[in-house]
Design an enzyme around this catalytic site. Sequence first.
Site, PDB file in Angstrom:
ATOM      1  N   CYS A 183      10.361 -13.102 -53.830  1.00  0.00           N
ATOM      2  CA  CYS A 183      10.753 -12.010 -52.947  1.00  0.00           C
ATOM      3  C   CYS A 183      11.836 -12.446 -51.976  1.00  0.00           C
ATOM      4  CB  CYS A 183       9.540 -11.489 -52.191  1.00  0.00           C
ATOM      5  SG  CYS A 183       8.541 -12.808 -51.503  1.00  0.00           S
TER       6      CYS A 183
ATOM      7  N   GLU B 261       3.963  -7.706 -47.313  1.00  0.00           N
ATOM      8  CA  GLU B 261       4.958  -8.740 -47.615  1.00  0.00           C
ATOM      9  C   GLU B 261       5.709  -8.226 -48.833  1.00  0.00           C
ATOM     10  OE1 GLU B 261       7.084 -11.028 -48.606  1.00  0.00           O
ATOM     11  OE2 GLU B 261       5.644 -12.467 -49.379  1.00  0.00           O
TER      12      GLU B 261
ATOM     13  N   GLY C  44       4.525  -0.894 -51.535  1.00  0.00           N
ATOM     14  CA  GLY C  44       4.139  -1.036 -50.130  1.00  0.00           C
ATOM     15  C   GLY C  44       4.162   0.308 -49.412  1.00  0.00           C
TER      16      GLY C  44
ATOM     17  N   GLY D  23       4.122  -7.496 -52.668  1.00  0.00           N
ATOM     18  CA  GLY D  23       4.667  -6.840 -53.847  1.00  0.00           C
ATOM     19  C   GLY D  23       5.937  -6.095 -53.493  1.00  0.00           C
ATOM     20  N   SER D  24       6.231  -5.077 -54.251  1.00  0.00           N
ATOM     21  CA  SER D  24       7.489  -4.365 -54.053  1.00  0.00           C
ATOM     22  C   SER D  24       7.418  -3.452 -52.830  1.00  0.00           C
ATOM     23  CB  SER D  24       7.817  -3.533 -55.290  1.00  0.00           C
ATOM     24  OG  SER D  24       6.909  -2.454 -55.381  1.00  0.00           O
ATOM     25  N   THR D  25       8.577  -3.183 -52.259  1.00  0.00           N
ATOM     26  CA  THR D  25       8.658  -2.271 -51.126  1.00  0.00           C
ATOM     27  C   THR D  25       8.169  -0.884 -51.538  1.00  0.00           C
ATOM     28  OG1 THR D  25      10.447  -3.539 -50.129  1.00  0.00           O
ATOM     29  CG2 THR D  25      10.255  -1.238 -49.457  1.00  0.00           C
ATOM     30  N   GLU D  26       8.488  -0.522 -52.777  1.00  0.00           N
ATOM     31  CA  GLU D  26       8.096   0.799 -53.281  1.00  0.00           C
ATOM     32  C   GLU D  26       6.570   0.966 -53.246  1.00  0.00           C
ATOM     33  OE1 GLU D  26       9.566   1.139 -57.224  1.00  0.00           O
ATOM     34  OE2 GLU D  26       8.522   3.038 -57.580  1.00  0.00           O
TER      35      GLU D  26
ATOM     36  N   LYS E  28      -7.417  -8.159 -55.620  1.00  0.00           N
ATOM     37  CA  LYS E  28      -7.001  -7.757 -56.964  1.00  0.00           C
ATOM     38  C   LYS E  28      -5.772  -8.568 -57.374  1.00  0.00           C
ATOM     39  CE  LYS E  28      -4.228  -4.489 -58.470  1.00  0.00           C
ATOM     40  NZ  LYS E  28      -3.553  -5.216 -59.567  1.00  0.00           N
TER      41      LYS E  28
ATOM     42  N   GLU F  29      16.917  -5.220 -55.176  1.00  0.00           N
ATOM     43  CA  GLU F  29      16.264  -6.457 -55.589  1.00  0.00           C
ATOM     44  C   GLU F  29      16.108  -6.457 -57.111  1.00  0.00           C
ATOM     45  OE1 GLU F  29      12.154  -6.920 -54.349  1.00  0.00           O
ATOM     46  OE2 GLU F  29      12.486  -9.055 -54.010  1.00  0.00           O
TER      47      GLU F  29
END
Lengths: 498, 284, 306
Positions: free
Chosen positions: A308, A274, A257, A252-255, A200, A406
Amino acid sequence: MNDVSTKQDPRARELALAGALELSPSIEKHPVEIRPRYGHFIAGRWVEGRDEGVFETVNPATAKPLAQIAAADEAEVDAAVAAARKAYDEVWSKLSGLERGKYLFRIARRLQERAREFATLETTDNGKPIRETRDVDIPLVAAHFFYYAGWADKLEHAAAGRKVAPLGVAGQIIPWNFPLLMLAWKIAPALATGNTVVLKPAETTPLTAALFCDVLQEVGLPPGVVNIVNGAGETGAALVNHPGIDKIAFTGSTEVGRIIMRSIAGTKKKATMELGGKGANIVFADAALDQAVEGCVDGIFFNQGHVCCAGSRLLVEESIAEDFVARLRRRVSTLRIGDPLDKNTDVGAINSKDQHGMIDRYLDIAAQEGAKVWQGAACELPSTGYYHLPTILTGVQQTDTVVREEIFGPVLSVLTFRTPAEAIKKANDTEYGLACGVWSEKTSKLFRTAHALNCGVVWANGYNLFDPSSPFGGVRHSGFGREGGIAGLWPYMQEVAR
Amino acid sequence: MIGPSQTRILVEKTIKLYVGGKFIRSESGRVDRITPTRPPTDNAGADPRDIYVCRASRKDFRDAMELARKAQAGWAGRSGYNRGQILYRLAEMLEDRAEAFPVAREQVHAAVDRVVHHAGWSDKISSLLSSLNPVATAHVNYSMLRPVGVVVALPDPADGLLGMVEALSAATVMGNTVHLFVPLESGELAAALSEALATCDMPGGVVNVLTTDVTGLLEWANHHDDLDAIYLAAAAIDDDALKATQLEAARVMRRLILVDGAAQPASALTLQRLAEVKTVWMSS
Amino acid sequence: MPLQCTESDIRRWRAASVDDMSVAARVARVRKRSIKTESKVRLLRLALSMVDLTTLEGADSPERVRGLCHKALRPHPPMPELPSCAAVCVYPTMVATARAVLGADSPVKLAAVATAFPSGQLPLALKVQEVRETVAAGADEIDMVINRGAFLSGDYARVFDEIVAIKDACGPAHLKVILETGELGTLDNVAAASRLAMAAGGDFIKTSTGKIQPAATLEVALVMFEAIREHFLETGVRVGMKPAGGIRSAKLALHYLALLAETLGADWMTNEWFRFGASSLVNDLLRQLLWRDEGYYQSPRRFSVD
């Protein structure tokens, strides 16, 4: 005795850098075809997709829509996963490594041949400068396929001699900051190791992934080996939660993730994450300062700071801090912000209105927390489109929000240190651990610092360098698993008994 | 003097926790009386009897975390050669104390051999799994393995001593420090193992042995954000506990290393998962 | 009391440190500058006005030098609106001949190489005498060479003192100090030699004699620009820069200008502070200008050979 007084400039000792190099527009005009609407690429063909939930992808340089994109629902994701499973069972897992590799080589070749088209389209959809898509993104995309193509028939060597097998169907979700490059980082190792894929793209940058499907058709990749579903978070969730997926790879973002990892808890799904970062660029007083300036510029203003691993924290030795920041400002004054398709543009447009707003919100917070905000460029910002001036924050401290979170934009926070130990401590003082830079002309100091930094990638006298043979990925909240190199194969295969 | 007609009163040892290189009681003061699950063996005394085992609490774990974190950099900073020698010394001590383990001699031998096997990796795995990456620029680019940090290990209780030494040697040979969670029922094994660990030159805090209700303490481990990784044998906990562990791990991207069991030693790639690949680009 | 350098000056120059890979990366980025249409014409004309049209051959004759002077004054007579070159650059023996063609108040300066060009291997007294006689013969500018042997052996003070002596001998003439970077071996040395030459009073620093390979490169130019910037920011004194040797194409010349603009800024974008030491470059600049002007790629035969 020389008389120097006659040569002294009556003005302050300043360089007239901004605007010193006036350049006429030099616009990349390579023709690209953008269809009015895109659906999903499933089992080797395009399906229209539902009308419900159709959204637009926008050219960030003009704020004008480029195309309509359908959003895949659970049924469409299911069809894509079924196609991937069928291709895995019937074709891809039965193919020898050498044959799989040959498909990847073909893909690489076609990407090279159509590089300018991909670069132009990527810049149009993403807003990043053509200089970067042409010289960095797309060449790296082709190189990545080339690199993993050669691994496909050598996997046991990468597994320390053990017999290995693919995992099955990989669900892959990629971000908007390097759309096609992230696609390559995901698809190339997955296919080389014998997995099939449902990917996606990010909802704001789906166009190069769609064009990539053209390449897949050109090279005759068996239907279903790679499937692309478009959509936003809900589509991603459908993919993550699909029981037919064996492996999730996410950038993508840690959130997000965290959400994904929670979603797959209790399942057998494997994952590679990642995620975000808050990279430190450590500049020692004994660095080659002008080159370190260059590294800081590459570190935070490359791709508008939408990286990132961006070097968003400058840690500079206190004894040279003032001088160094002055050098940095001088250099930033020569950066050209504007039309991403202009070959001379150094910093393009922020990818979306939302992201632009987010960066400004962080700058407000920075100002509230006492930061001094400096912005510069060689030119005025264009009046339309989502442009943002390169920004340097001084007077910030370890505790400040902009130092800890970030921002994902062209914003550099400047902090100082006194000793190597303090530099390392401050650099490591973050929940993230993706990448850091270190600048010194003393080799022993470079090695010692590089090895003491708690992160996945360290650039010594450089920043934001990428190569298919070089593993990339983070520690702690920056995620796990590696992409690139031998280590990039490991998350896509499992050891099996001989 | 004990007369001939009298039965000698045994001096019973309470099994303590092994934390930071010291044998300590639980801060909670809890000592459980446990009927050990002990297969009939030649080592077992004629008279299987209940044992007294200290039960590690949340606070014991918290304190052990501090010590393990403190010990980690020093342990990782030792040469592979040195770490290998210390692990080999552990094998020597296990062999020497084979009598102390309430299990069949063969099981002790298997455990000794496993430690010897992993000890040998200490100065080799980096040669096998590190790489000099041929990037297109003139940089010297290399990837190496760095320890993941502090690990909690839950071996499969059915693997007995072998499971424990497999977990601790795999974790420590990669430069990590480790908390071994051992069910109270295996207290005697834990005690004998701890005594070998205490005499093998391994610095304090590198391996902590916590006898406890493992599922219960795992919950606290899940709530400790400084913990870097959890090594889990599939059979060590039930599916619900596993899912709970995964959910909490997601919060801090904690690494979970799920293994089948200890029948086979961890392969190089499994050991790699107890490490982080770190890549350095050096300008030239 | 002549200008002197101290031990601490020398230590500071020696400490100059440059990361070669990053310099190369910066240069690669400048090479990607796409200079088109109006901006190209403007910069081509500027480049033309910055050329020190040079002949430095053993076979140089008065007639050859006269030809060169004509070309410098009017690079392409059919386009009289084009600027003339900045200077002609000749051997000392040709100064009088060149002056006769250029006249007293020429827009084209008269530069001469001196100080036992290109090796510099003569006693200082003779080099000083050569400079005095050359200035007396009518040179506006003296292009001297530094003592590379002394520099590489670590005798920075001697290199410094020689430049001071030559500067003194120049009188009113401007002094360009040739570092001969192709013999210095490292960019660190280029940075150190640049700082030294400026501190000793050089009005310009110049890369090369053109007799040694490699001559001018963008990498070397960047390091020298940065040294000039440091000197300016520290002392307020502006020093000029002249890359010389190997600059034959208009495209490369424009990349030098882009690097110049982005490192030293608009104030240096004039032939008062920047020169190209070149000969065949002029014809390529003309070709590009005429292509822009007429829409036809030019045959080299269209322009005079020099």
